[in-house]
Design a protein around this motif. Structure first.
Motif, PDB file in Angstrom:
ATOM      1  N   THR A 100       0.861  -1.146   0.169  1.00  0.00           N
ATOM      2  CA  THR A 100      -0.107   0.212  -0.004  1.00  0.00           C
ATOM      3  C   THR A 100       0.954   1.133   0.099  1.00  0.00           C
ATOM      4  O   THR A 100       0.475   2.268  -0.739  1.00  0.00           O
ATOM      5  CB  THR A 100      -1.012  -0.081   1.181  1.00  0.00           C
ATOM      6  OG1 THR A 100      -1.648  -1.145   1.204  1.00  0.00           O
ATOM      7  CG2 THR A 100      -1.729   1.291   1.047  1.00  0.00           C
ATOM      8  N   GLU A 101       2.068   1.418   0.709  1.00  0.00           N
ATOM      9  CA  GLU A 101       2.800   2.241   0.833  1.00  0.00           C
ATOM     10  C   GLU A 101       3.632   2.542  -0.611  1.00  0.00           C
ATOM     11  O   GLU A 101       3.599   3.754  -0.990  1.00  0.00           O
ATOM     12  CB  GLU A 101       4.111   2.290   1.964  1.00  0.00           C
ATOM     13  CG  GLU A 101       4.812   3.284   2.269  1.00  0.00           C
ATOM     14  CD  GLU A 101       5.900   2.743   2.979  1.00  0.00           C
ATOM     15  OE1 GLU A 101       6.089   3.429   4.173  1.00  0.00           O
ATOM     16  OE2 GLU A 101       6.606   1.775   2.951  1.00  0.00           O
ATOM     17  N   ILE A 102       3.966   1.703  -1.331  1.00  0.00           N
ATOM     18  CA  ILE A 102       4.410   1.792  -2.883  1.00  0.00           C
ATOM     19  C   ILE A 102       3.265   2.270  -3.872  1.00  0.00           C
ATOM     20  O   ILE A 102       3.607   3.096  -4.226  1.00  0.00           O
ATOM     21  CB  ILE A 102       5.011   0.366  -3.254  1.00  0.00           C
ATOM     22  CG1 ILE A 102       6.032   0.015  -2.600  1.00  0.00           C
ATOM     23  CG2 ILE A 102       5.216   0.499  -4.498  1.00  0.00           C
ATOM     24  CD1 ILE A 102       6.478  -1.522  -2.626  1.00  0.00           C
ATOM     25  N   GLU A 103       2.199   1.699  -3.472  1.00  0.00           N
ATOM     26  CA  GLU A 103       1.188   2.323  -4.405  1.00  0.00           C
ATOM     27  C   GLU A 103       0.713   3.829  -4.003  1.00  0.00           C
ATOM     28  O   GLU A 103       0.575   4.554  -4.898  1.00  0.00           O
ATOM     29  CB  GLU A 103      -0.078   1.427  -4.232  1.00  0.00           C
ATOM     30  CG  GLU A 103      -1.084   1.723  -5.233  1.00  0.00           C
ATOM     31  CD  GLU A 103      -0.938   1.766  -6.764  1.00  0.00           C
ATOM     32  OE1 GLU A 103      -1.444   2.383  -7.589  1.00  0.00           O
ATOM     33  OE2 GLU A 103      -0.008   0.896  -7.028  1.00  0.00           O
ATOM     34  N   LEU A 104       0.808   4.265  -2.682  1.00  0.00           N
ATOM     35  CA  LEU A 104       0.279   5.478  -2.284  1.00  0.00           C
ATOM     36  C   LEU A 104       1.665   6.500  -2.943  1.00  0.00           C
ATOM     37  O   LEU A 104       1.582   7.477  -3.553  1.00  0.00           O
ATOM     38  CB  LEU A 104       0.593   5.468  -0.891  1.00  0.00           C
ATOM     39  CG  LEU A 104       0.178   6.959  -0.330  1.00  0.00           C
ATOM     40  CD1 LEU A 104      -1.067   7.399  -0.898  1.00  0.00           C
ATOM     41  CD2 LEU A 104       0.072   6.844   1.298  1.00  0.00           C
ATOM     42  N   GLN A 105       2.902   5.977  -2.748  1.00  0.00           N
ATOM     43  CA  GLN A 105       3.927   6.843  -3.222  1.00  0.00           C
ATOM     44  C   GLN A 105       3.943   6.970  -4.848  1.00  0.00           C
ATOM     45  O   GLN A 105       4.094   7.964  -5.423  1.00  0.00           O
ATOM     46  CB  GLN A 105       5.270   6.196  -3.033  1.00  0.00           C
ATOM     47  CG  GLN A 105       6.311   7.137  -3.185  1.00  0.00           C
ATOM     48  CD  GLN A 105       7.689   6.579  -2.577  1.00  0.00           C
ATOM     49  OE1 GLN A 105       7.819   5.537  -1.973  1.00  0.00           O
ATOM     50  NE2 GLN A 105       8.791   7.537  -2.835  1.00  0.00           N
ATOM     51  N   ARG A 106       3.459   5.902  -5.529  1.00  0.00           N
ATOM     52  CA  ARG A 106       3.547   6.026  -6.914  1.00  0.00           C
ATOM     53  C   ARG A 106       2.327   6.931  -7.343  1.00  0.00           C
ATOM     54  O   ARG A 106       2.486   7.837  -8.198  1.00  0.00           O
ATOM     55  CB  ARG A 106       3.099   4.668  -7.712  1.00  0.00           C
ATOM     56  CG  ARG A 106       2.770   4.788  -9.218  1.00  0.00           C
ATOM     57  CD  ARG A 106       2.694   3.419  -9.594  1.00  0.00           C
ATOM     58  NE  ARG A 106       1.046   2.829  -9.283  1.00  0.00           N
ATOM     59  CZ  ARG A 106       0.294   3.177 -10.247  1.00  0.00           C
ATOM     60  NH1 ARG A 106       0.425   3.822 -11.243  1.00  0.00           N
ATOM     61  NH2 ARG A 106      -1.071   2.846 -10.060  1.00  0.00           N
ATOM     62  N   MET A 107       1.245   6.955  -6.646  1.00  0.00           N
ATOM     63  CA  MET A 107       0.135   8.183  -7.040  1.00  0.00           C
ATOM     64  C   MET A 107       0.557   9.444  -6.637  1.00  0.00           C
ATOM     65  O   MET A 107       0.317  10.548  -7.395  1.00  0.00           O
ATOM     66  CB  MET A 107      -1.074   7.641  -6.067  1.00  0.00           C
ATOM     67  CG  MET A 107      -1.869   6.450  -6.647  1.00  0.00           C
ATOM     68  SD  MET A 107      -2.398   6.586  -8.410  1.00  0.00           S
ATOM     69  CE  MET A 107      -2.336   4.906  -8.903  1.00  0.00           C
ATOM     70  N   MET A 108       1.107   9.586  -5.445  1.00  0.00           N
ATOM     71  CA  MET A 108       1.676  10.864  -5.257  1.00  0.00           C
ATOM     72  C   MET A 108       2.917  11.429  -6.244  1.00  0.00           C
ATOM     73  O   MET A 108       2.633  12.458  -6.447  1.00  0.00           O
ATOM     74  CB  MET A 108       2.285  10.875  -3.708  1.00  0.00           C
ATOM     75  CG  MET A 108       0.996  10.817  -2.805  1.00  0.00           C
ATOM     76  SD  MET A 108       1.818  10.468  -0.927  1.00  0.00           S
ATOM     77  CE  MET A 108       3.197  11.246  -0.907  1.00  0.00           C
ATOM     78  N   THR A 109       3.655  10.504  -6.404  1.00  0.00           N
ATOM     79  CA  THR A 109       4.619  11.167  -7.443  1.00  0.00           C
ATOM     80  C   THR A 109       4.036  11.367  -8.953  1.00  0.00           C
ATOM     81  O   THR A 109       4.338  12.451  -9.447  1.00  0.00           O
ATOM     82  CB  THR A 109       5.781   9.992  -7.706  1.00  0.00           C
ATOM     83  OG1 THR A 109       6.321   9.358  -6.313  1.00  0.00           O
ATOM     84  CG2 THR A 109       6.752  10.353  -8.512  1.00  0.00           C
TER      85      THR A 109
END
Length: 136
Positions: free
Chosen positions: A116-125
């Motif tokens: 979830t953290e990886i997906e969240l970072q991808r969306m934010m980036t």
């Protein structure tokens, strides 16, 4: 400036292949810029941005967890996720961002939290690259 070959792969496809002037990415211990003739190494890549310079053109892509093998005349990037910002639907990304933040708050295991953290970072980036105002 001498060029070198860059190839970028996900498990499903070859994402990019071409002659480049430089590759810049985040490594676990800071930012790394690779030029032709760089010392060989293998670098762990955290989720983030990778910048590809070809002459006057600068391309940016989101990269997930993976690694980069640097050799004197070429660089290979292997990761589970590579994406150009323009390939992301902004409305969907904003909705997914909200869902990912909620899932992160409710994660029950380390692996679920990490995914979830990886997906969240991808969306934010992705959204930051498009200059969207994020309420984080």
């Amino acid at each position: 400036m001498p060029k070198f070959k860059l190839e970028m792969f996900t498990p499903k496809k070859q994402f990019f292949s071409g002659e480049v002037d430089s590759v810049t990415c985040n490594a676990l211990d800071g930012e790394l810029c690779v030029l032709h003739g760089h010392q060989p190494m293998i670098v762990a890549l955290p989720p983030g941005e990778i910048k590809i310079r070809q002459g006057d053109e600068l391309k940016k892509a989101f990269v997930g967890d993976g690694f980069m093998e640097v050799r004197p005349n070429d660089v290979l990037v292997f990761t589970h996720l590579l994406e150009w910002p323009e390939d992301v639907d902004e409305a969907k990304a904003q909705l997914l961002l909200e869902q990912q933040k909620e899932q992160l708050r409710n994660a029950e295991s380390f692996s679920e939290h990490r995914r979830t953290e990886i997906e969240l970072q991808r969306m934010m980036t992705t959204l930051r690259k498009r200059n969207y105002n994020l309420n984080i």
